[in-house]
Design a protein around this motif. Structure first.
Motif, PDB file in Angstrom:
ATOM      1  N   GLU A   3      -0.043  -2.741  -2.130  1.00 41.45           N
ATOM      2  CA  GLU A   3      -0.667  -3.831  -1.648  1.00 41.45           C
ATOM      3  C   GLU A   3      -0.389  -4.218  -0.202  1.00 41.45           C
ATOM      4  N   ALA A   6      -2.355  -2.077   2.010  1.00 40.50           N
ATOM      5  CA  ALA A   6      -3.832  -2.721   2.080  1.00 40.50           C
ATOM      6  C   ALA A   6      -3.882  -3.728   3.070  1.00 40.50           C
ATOM      7  N   SER A   7      -2.983  -4.780   2.803  1.00 33.30           N
ATOM      8  CA  SER A   7      -3.148  -6.007   3.523  1.00 33.30           C
ATOM      9  C   SER A   7      -2.572  -5.962   4.945  1.00 33.30           C
ATOM     10  N   GLN A   9       0.785  -5.648   5.952  1.00 32.85           N
ATOM     11  CA  GLN A   9       1.959  -6.323   6.160  1.00 32.85           C
ATOM     12  C   GLN A   9       3.077  -5.461   6.680  1.00 32.85           C
ATOM     13  N   HIS A  36       6.596  -9.713   4.217  1.00 38.80           N
ATOM     14  CA  HIS A  36       6.191 -10.084   2.761  1.00 38.80           C
ATOM     15  C   HIS A  36       5.591 -11.369   2.721  1.00 38.80           C
ATOM     16  N   PRO A  37       4.293 -11.519   2.429  1.00 39.05           N
ATOM     17  CA  PRO A  37       3.685 -13.138   2.522  1.00 39.05           C
ATOM     18  C   PRO A  37       4.605 -14.229   1.668  1.00 39.05           C
TER      19      PRO A  37
END
Length: 249
Positions: A3, A6-7, A9, A36-37
């Motif tokens: 993820e 994909a995003s 980061q 990291h969000p």
């Protein structure tokens, strides 16, 4: 980790490598970072093993090389020709096609091959010495520079330096940190610099944090230094200010 890819980061910061002997060449080492969000900044020592265990090191390192070459092209277009260094993992370096895709990444950005340095550790080089030596030779044949990173803490034999066609040798920070209060460390660093010079290798001291270390390294003939005395890892914007001679922060 999937993820995070994909995003978007993952991103690169750049740490300057500057001359100890008055050379004008400019170097920046591209260093991977993860924002990291939820957790915020995740340390490379924490996320790089996870990427490797997930079998994603090849994809990760290819992306890093492409991004670093793209950034070098952008800086060159703004009148800041910069040599870029990218460290790749053991599993990535084991790829028999590494010379092909690294060379393609350089050509895609219109860079001269010598503007990119691929860094590998001693441990990586000695995992399969014959295959590693062949890959180093292939990269060199295409004009790409190759450096051995963290020198002094990996394989115990110095004989492999005669086999591998490295351009640069990066002296590990554990030795550099002993300068000024450990005669043993100073003897080792002096010996490494002398050995590298006799083999025609450029030397880079890692982890330089004090002016005393800088001055001592310059006196013994070390070529370049990298560390907090120069600058920490910088954002693209801060790195460009540094390259233009301004404050990094």
């Amino acid at each position: 980790v999937q993820e995070a890819f994909a995003s978007g980061q993952f991103f690169l910061k750049y740490q300057p490598i500057v001359s100890l002997q008055g050379h004008e060449s400019r170097f920046e080492e591209a260093l991977a970072r993860w924002r990291h969000p939820a957790r915020g900044a995740v340390a490379p020592d924490e996320f790089l093993p996870v990427i490797d265990e997930a079998g994603l090191s090849g994809r990760f390192d290819r992306c890093a090389v492409h991004r670093a070459c793209n950034q070098a092209r952008e800086w060159a277009a703004r009148g800041l020709p910069v040599r870029i260094a990218v460290n790749v993992s053991a599993s990535t370096f084991a790829d028999p096609d590494i010379a092909l895709w690294v060379s393609a990444a350089v050509r895609a950005q219109g860079l001269s091959p010598e503007m990119l340095t691929i860094e590998i550790t001693e441990t990586t080089a000695m995992g399969d010495p014959a295959a590693s030596a062949a890959r180093v030779a292939q990269l060199r044949a295409m004009g790409i520079h190759v450096a051995v990173d963290d020198f002094g803490v990996g394989h115990s034999s110095l004989g492999y330096l005669r086999t591998f066609e490295f351009n640069k040798l990066k002296i590990d920070r554990t030795f550099v940190g002993g300068i000024g209060h450990s005669r043993r460390a100073e003897i080792l660093v002096r010996s490494i610099v002398s050995l590298a010079r006799s083999l025609g290798l450029v030397t880079v001291a890692e982890g330089v944090e004090t002016e005393e270390q800088r001055d001592w390294l310059a006196d013994v003939g070390c070529d370049y230094m990298q560390g907090w005395l120069v600058a920490r890892a910088l954002t693209v914007e801060a790195a460009e200010r540094f390259l233009r001679g301004g404050a990094a922060a």
